[in-house]
Design a protein around this motif. Structure first.
Motif, PDB file in Angstrom:
ATOM      1  N   ARG A  43       0.830  -1.203   0.000  1.00  0.00           N
ATOM      2  CA  ARG A  43       0.000   0.000   0.000  1.00  0.00           C
ATOM      3  C   ARG A  43       0.868   1.258   0.000  1.00  0.00           C
ATOM      4  N   GLU A  65      -4.138  -4.291  12.535  1.00  0.00           N
ATOM      5  CA  GLU A  65      -5.282  -3.621  11.917  1.00  0.00           C
ATOM      6  C   GLU A  65      -5.948  -4.547  10.903  1.00  0.00           C
ATOM      7  N   ASP A  66      -7.229  -4.349  10.736  1.00  0.00           N
ATOM      8  CA  ASP A  66      -7.983  -5.127   9.761  1.00  0.00           C
ATOM      9  C   ASP A  66      -7.402  -4.854   8.376  1.00  0.00           C
ATOM     10  N   LYS A  68      -8.622  -4.976   5.470  1.00  0.00           N
ATOM     11  CA  LYS A  68      -9.520  -4.283   4.531  1.00  0.00           C
ATOM     12  C   LYS A  68      -9.827  -2.852   4.968  1.00  0.00           C
ATOM     13  N   THR A  69     -10.057  -2.659   6.261  1.00  0.00           N
ATOM     14  CA  THR A  69     -10.480  -1.347   6.736  1.00  0.00           C
ATOM     15  C   THR A  69      -9.339  -0.518   7.332  1.00  0.00           C
ATOM     16  N   GLY A  70      -8.270  -1.182   7.756  1.00  0.00           N
ATOM     17  CA  GLY A  70      -7.159  -0.492   8.397  1.00  0.00           C
ATOM     18  C   GLY A  70      -7.429  -0.120   9.843  1.00  0.00           C
ATOM     19  N   VAL A  71      -8.543  -0.605  10.398  1.00  0.00           N
ATOM     20  CA  VAL A  71      -8.940  -0.272  11.761  1.00  0.00           C
ATOM     21  C   VAL A  71      -8.401  -1.327  12.734  1.00  0.00           C
ATOM     22  N   GLN A  82      -5.222 -11.147  14.031  1.00  0.00           N
ATOM     23  CA  GLN A  82      -5.032 -10.499  12.727  1.00  0.00           C
ATOM     24  C   GLN A  82      -3.549 -10.306  12.407  1.00  0.00           C
TER      25      GLN A  82
END
Length: 154
Positions: A43, A65-66, A68-71, A82
């Motif tokens: 990324r 962090e997730d 897909k969401t970065g959270v 994760q």
């Protein structure tokens, strides 16, 4: 006395020659290096997720962090899972798995989370487990509470 000097001189000359040969030979050996970059892992960050050199895989530090969401999840155990799942993707891309991991470094922002991390960790690594270092640190990027990096070898 002359024979002792002669033998000593030959011994020193012989050892010097051996060291010279080893140095020359080591310069001729080149390492095979392969960047491990699973789809979706680049990324624009300034590092490579994994680098495979002569059968040894070095995996960058990952937080939880997730993907897909970065959270960062609120539940710490999900965060640990994760992190380890991301590392699993790197291992798989290098044709390895958790059994090939030989060393793990864990960074925790709160050492009170150690036992909770261990509960999740044990589900990923079978006996005999890899060597491991745990470091308590002040902070990570953003709200992350854990970062893990591993070294693996087939």
């Amino acid at each position: 006395m002359k024979s002792t000097i002669l033998i000593g001189s030959l011994l020193v000359f012989g050892l010097t020659s051996c060291v010279g040969n080893l140095t020359t030979e080591s310069k001729n050996v080149s390492s095979e290096r392969k960047n491990i970059m699973p789809e979706g892992y680049n990324r624009g960050l300034p590092f490579t997720p994994g680098i495979l050199v002569d059968g040894t895989l070095y995996v960058a530090g990952f937080s939880g962090e997730d993907p897909k969401t970065g959270v960062i999840p609120e539940e710490f155990e999900t965060e640990v899972k994760q992190v380890l799942d991301k590392i699993g993707v790197i291992l798989k891309e290098a044709d390895m798995d958790y059994n090939d991991v030989v060393s793990v470094q864990v960074y925790l922002t709160d050492m009170e989370l150690f036992e909770r991390m261990n509960v999740v960790y044990r589900t990923y690594f079978d006996e005999p487990r890899p060597t491991r270092s745990i470091m308590g640190i002040k902070s990570l990027i953003g709200p992350a509470r854990i970062e893990i990096t591993v070294t693996a070898r087939k």
